[in-house]
Scaffold this motif. Structure first.
Motif, PDB file in Angstrom:
ATOM      1  N   GLU A 159      -9.549  38.578   5.979  1.00  0.00           N
ATOM      2  CA  GLU A 159     -10.128  39.610   6.845  1.00  0.00           C
ATOM      3  C   GLU A 159     -10.846  38.984   8.036  1.00  0.00           C
ATOM      4  N   GLN A 160     -11.392  37.798   7.819  1.00  0.00           N
ATOM      5  CA  GLN A 160     -12.135  37.151   8.888  1.00  0.00           C
ATOM      6  C   GLN A 160     -11.226  36.233   9.730  1.00  0.00           C
ATOM      7  N   ALA A 161      -9.925  36.428   9.567  1.00  0.00           N
ATOM      8  CA  ALA A 161      -8.921  35.773  10.414  1.00  0.00           C
ATOM      9  C   ALA A 161      -8.819  34.256  10.220  1.00  0.00           C
ATOM     10  N   PHE A 162      -9.137  33.791   9.013  1.00  0.00           N
ATOM     11  CA  PHE A 162      -8.911  32.374   8.708  1.00  0.00           C
ATOM     12  C   PHE A 162      -7.490  32.214   8.180  1.00  0.00           C
ATOM     13  N   ILE A 163      -6.872  31.085   8.476  1.00  0.00           N
ATOM     14  CA  ILE A 163      -5.545  30.849   7.905  1.00  0.00           C
ATOM     15  C   ILE A 163      -5.615  29.703   6.896  1.00  0.00           C
ATOM     16  N   ASP A 164      -4.821  29.860   5.837  1.00  0.00           N
ATOM     17  CA  ASP A 164      -4.833  28.913   4.721  1.00  0.00           C
ATOM     18  C   ASP A 164      -3.855  27.779   5.040  1.00  0.00           C
ATOM     19  N   ILE A 165      -4.370  26.586   5.186  1.00  0.00           N
ATOM     20  CA  ILE A 165      -3.488  25.437   5.480  1.00  0.00           C
ATOM     21  C   ILE A 165      -3.761  24.348   4.454  1.00  0.00           C
ATOM     22  N   TRP A 166      -2.657  23.769   3.979  1.00  0.00           N
ATOM     23  CA  TRP A 166      -2.721  22.734   2.948  1.00  0.00           C
ATOM     24  C   TRP A 166      -2.987  21.378   3.591  1.00  0.00           C
ATOM     25  N   THR A 167      -3.762  20.550   2.924  1.00  0.00           N
ATOM     26  CA  THR A 167      -4.011  19.188   3.423  1.00  0.00           C
ATOM     27  C   THR A 167      -3.642  18.201   2.323  1.00  0.00           C
ATOM     28  N   PRO A 168      -3.380  16.940   2.671  1.00  0.00           N
ATOM     29  CA  PRO A 168      -2.928  15.996   1.648  1.00  0.00           C
ATOM     30  C   PRO A 168      -4.011  15.653   0.626  1.00  0.00           C
ATOM     31  N   THR A 169      -3.524  15.414  -0.578  1.00  0.00           N
ATOM     32  CA  THR A 169      -4.357  14.924  -1.661  1.00  0.00           C
ATOM     33  C   THR A 169      -4.557  13.420  -1.507  1.00  0.00           C
ATOM     34  N   LEU A 211      -6.165  25.053  15.796  1.00  0.00           N
ATOM     35  CA  LEU A 211      -5.858  26.078  14.786  1.00  0.00           C
ATOM     36  C   LEU A 211      -6.975  27.105  14.628  1.00  0.00           C
ATOM     37  N   ASP A 212      -8.120  26.835  15.196  1.00  0.00           N
ATOM     38  CA  ASP A 212      -9.233  27.782  15.355  1.00  0.00           C
ATOM     39  C   ASP A 212     -10.001  28.169  14.094  1.00  0.00           C
ATOM     40  N   ARG A 213      -9.333  28.682  13.067  1.00  0.00           N
ATOM     41  CA  ARG A 213     -10.049  29.070  11.848  1.00  0.00           C
ATOM     42  C   ARG A 213      -9.211  28.680  10.638  1.00  0.00           C
ATOM     43  N   TYR A 214      -9.638  27.655   9.933  1.00  0.00           N
ATOM     44  CA  TYR A 214      -8.902  27.157   8.762  1.00  0.00           C
ATOM     45  C   TYR A 214      -9.697  27.416   7.495  1.00  0.00           C
ATOM     46  N   TYR A 215      -8.990  27.730   6.410  1.00  0.00           N
ATOM     47  CA  TYR A 215      -9.641  27.689   5.099  1.00  0.00           C
ATOM     48  C   TYR A 215      -8.638  27.251   4.060  1.00  0.00           C
ATOM     49  N   GLN A 216      -9.176  26.884   2.890  1.00  0.00           N
ATOM     50  CA  GLN A 216      -8.332  26.467   1.790  1.00  0.00           C
ATOM     51  C   GLN A 216      -9.189  26.503   0.540  1.00  0.00           C
ATOM     52  N   ILE A 217      -8.590  26.895  -0.587  1.00  0.00           N
ATOM     53  CA  ILE A 217      -9.268  26.649  -1.860  1.00  0.00           C
ATOM     54  C   ILE A 217      -8.785  25.257  -2.233  1.00  0.00           C
ATOM     55  N   ALA A 218      -9.586  24.267  -1.894  1.00  0.00           N
ATOM     56  CA  ALA A 218      -9.128  22.875  -1.943  1.00  0.00           C
ATOM     57  C   ALA A 218      -9.640  22.195  -3.203  1.00  0.00           C
ATOM     58  N   THR A 219      -8.773  21.398  -3.834  1.00  0.00           N
ATOM     59  CA  THR A 219      -9.244  20.557  -4.936  1.00  0.00           C
ATOM     60  C   THR A 219      -9.830  19.285  -4.338  1.00  0.00           C
ATOM     61  N   CYS A 220     -10.966  18.868  -4.857  1.00  0.00           N
ATOM     62  CA  CYS A 220     -11.623  17.645  -4.395  1.00  0.00           C
ATOM     63  C   CYS A 220     -11.753  16.695  -5.578  1.00  0.00           C
ATOM     64  N   TRP A 221     -11.618  15.401  -5.302  1.00  0.00           N
ATOM     65  CA  TRP A 221     -11.708  14.407  -6.370  1.00  0.00           C
ATOM     66  C   TRP A 221     -12.853  13.455  -6.084  1.00  0.00           C
TER      67      TRP A 221
END
Ligand code: ASP
Length: 584
Positions: A159-169, A211-221
């Motif tokens: 809704e807040q116009a963020f786009i989900d983009i994957w990043t490398p592990t 890309l202006d607005r990025y988000y991700q449910i990202a796994t962190c190690w």
């Protein structure tokens, strides 16, 4: 639905009476009443009672005799109303039951290593047989709650116009203050990827990439010692936006938090959330993640004790105290002193103000009228002092305050306090090396006007770092970033990094900062911690389907595990202690 079932166990209600129902699930309990056999059948929606009557269904009764706990069965029968005295108000289906016509044994179960209704099973056993543990209400509830929260977060972000983009592990080390997990690379023996501690530099790179607005449910190690709120791997709502002010980032998060509260049916906190500067938080609460659901605030008495006849007060860098609303006994005070000493205090001075107003304390005779007036506390209270370096005073009174809040029952558990801590220092001295080191991470921007302090007064520079706190738990951190290469290099230098080192580690990023980097900022919110708070769980392992134990292993799969000599050779790795470590 299909041949296995046409409705779920927990769905049956009085208006189903008279219909034929097909249900399938696990046998939670079987009671043989010498004739009638009662089976509590369970699926993810709840429990329904099956009644097997040998006169009505002889074959089903035969099958029912062989059935044990956790067998999987399918039953077909007629939904009937229970007699009023047999109604079970503890379960949603308690007004009805199924008179079974057919009973099919779908899968057997070995005798269980623990009973599913036993709440005192040790954690290693729960994790070793996690699939059984997952069948229990607690894990079902927690994992479903986790899903509800993550779904609400995603909706809010979209809704807040963020786009989900994957990043490398697999990447280069990211400096988030923990050790990296390393991954050896067969094609380039002797080199390693690091598992991302967070997508920090990638998300900043997205902003440089427009890309202006990025988000991700990202796994962190992160390779750190495991605690109640730490696991080797965990998830964050990771986000970054271009051209923000600090308030814009906070606003995004506040919307996400409110949406999550609404999704789980809890009254959301009012927006905007209160803000507290780091300095004020440390002064009043002795913590940068204060639990503000109770008072017991710390007060400063450094000025008034400068000429004190009590040497400990006079010579200490800081003297601070808190007033507990209780007359403590000598034994209680001794226990509190021991507690304070565990946290590094040298002692714990006190003044007990009896109900009569009389003051009881070994140090009272050293204190002047002015001092006693400054410590004024109502009858029926105890003043507890810490006199030491500022850092020690903050630490000791901070933990003491939390402990007393719990012990004295001052915390209103029904209250939800969300707040921001802002204006953190940019650098702190590393206690071991004496070097300036980052408080958040080295990409955090100084507060406007504080750039010049990077060199002239690193300890005095404040940053645009902000933390979000819920009831004394840190939900996450973020900052407005450095977006000018020259400032970024100065921050690295202040941390004692040579330009060569900085370029070796972050050269690619410093280069990117030179090619049109917009102002940007972001945040990361720890998903498991957030959900644990909704669930009322003290340990994030209760929110994770397959967590690691405190010693860092997974009892279910038996990992981590040794590997073969062949794999090691391919990777160019020789073990220092092969007898122990291969083929254990
Ligand atoms: N990467 C940071 C962290 O994991 C969060 C941020 O600055 O966005 O804490």
């Amino acid at each position: 639905m299909n041949r296995w079932r046409d409705l779920y166990c927990g769905e049956l209600r009085p208006n189903d009476v008279g219909r034929t129902a097909t249900v399938a699930g696990w046998v939670a309990r079987r009671r043989d009443h010498g004739g009638l056999i009662f089976i509590d059948l369970r699926d993810h929606t709840g429990i329904v009672q099956l009644v097997v009557n040998p006169e009505r269904a002889p074959a089903a009764a035969e099958a029912a005799h062989a059935i044990r706990s956790e067998f999987v069965v399918r039953a077909v029968g007629e939904v009937v109303a229970r007699a009023p005295e047999a109604v079970n108000s503890n379960i949603a289906t308690g007004e009805v039951e199924i008179q079974v016509d057919q009973l099919e044994l779908v899968a057997r179960s070995e005798p269980l290593p623990f009973q599913l209704d036993d709440d005192n099973v040790e954690e290693p056993l729960r994790l070793r047989y996690r699939y059984l543990d997952l069948r229990r209400d607690r894990m079902q509830r927690n994992l479903r709650l986790s899903h509800t929260v993550v779904a609400a977060i995603r909706r809010s972000m979209e809704e807040q116009a963020f786009i989900d983009i994957w990043t490398p592990t697999m990447t280069l080390g990211t400096p988030e203050g923990a050790r990296d997990f390393l991954v050896p690379v067969r094609l380039q023996p002797g080199t390693f990827f690091a598992l991302a501690q967070s997508p920090q530099l990638f998300k900043q790179t997205f902003m440089i990439g427009g890309l202006d607005r990025y988000y991700q449910i990202a796994t962190c190690w992160r390779d750190e010692d495991l605690r109640a709120d730490r696991q080797f791997e965990f998830r964050q709502l990771d986000l970054e936006l271009a051209f923000p002010r600090r308030d814009d980032v906070m606003d995004v998060l506040e919307r996400v938090v409110v949406a999550s509260f609404e999704a789980v049916g809890r009254t959301p906190p009012e927006r905007p959330f209160p803000r507290l500067s780091y300095a004020e938080a440390m002064l009043r609460y002795g913590s940068d993640k204060p639990d503000t659901r109770f008072g017991l605030e710390i007060q400063d008495a450094t000025e008034v004790t400068r000429g004190s006849e009590f040497g400990v007060f006079k010579s200490a860098e800081r003297v601070r105290f808190l007033v507990a609303p209780k007359v403590f006994s000598r034994a209680e005070l001794q226990r509190l002193e021991e507690f304070a000493k565990e946290w590094g205090a040298k002692g714990l001075a006190y003044l007990v103000v009896e109900e009569s107003g009389e003051v009881r304390s070994p140090i009272a005779k050293f204190l002047s009228e002015d001092e006693l007036a400054a410590f004024a506390a109502p009858p029926g209270s105890t003043i507890l002092f810490a006199a030491d370096t500022q850092a020690m005073v903050e630490r000791v009174l901070g933990v003491l305050r939390s402990e007393l809040g719990r012990q004295l029952g001052l915390i209103d558990e029904a209250q939800d306090d969300l707040l921001w801590v802002i204006d953190f220092p940019l650098f702190l001295r590393d206690e071991d090396t004496g070097q300036w080191t980052f408080v958040h991470h080295p990409f955090t921007s100084p507060l406007d006007g504080h750039e010049d302090l990077i060199e002239s007064d690193p300890g005095g520079a404040l940053s645009q770092h902000y933390d979000l706190i819920w009831n004394g738990w840190e939900l996450g951190s973020g900052s407005i970033r450095v977006h000018r290469q020259e400032v970024q290099e100065r921050v690295f230098r202040a941390m004692g990094m040579t330009d060569e080192e900085a370029h070796a580690k972050f050269g690619w990023f410093l280069e990117a900062l030179q090619m049109g980097a917009p102002p940007h900022g972001g945040f990361a919110l720890g998903i498991e911690r957030f959900v644990a708070l909704f669930a009322g769980e003290a340990n994030i392992r209760e929110i994770i389907a397959f967590p690691k134990t405190a010693s860092g292993s997974d009892p279910l799969t038996g990992s981590p595990a040794p590997t073969t000599q062949e794999r090691l050779s391919e990777l160019g790795i020789r073990l220092a202690n092969p007898e122990v470590e291969i083929g254990r």
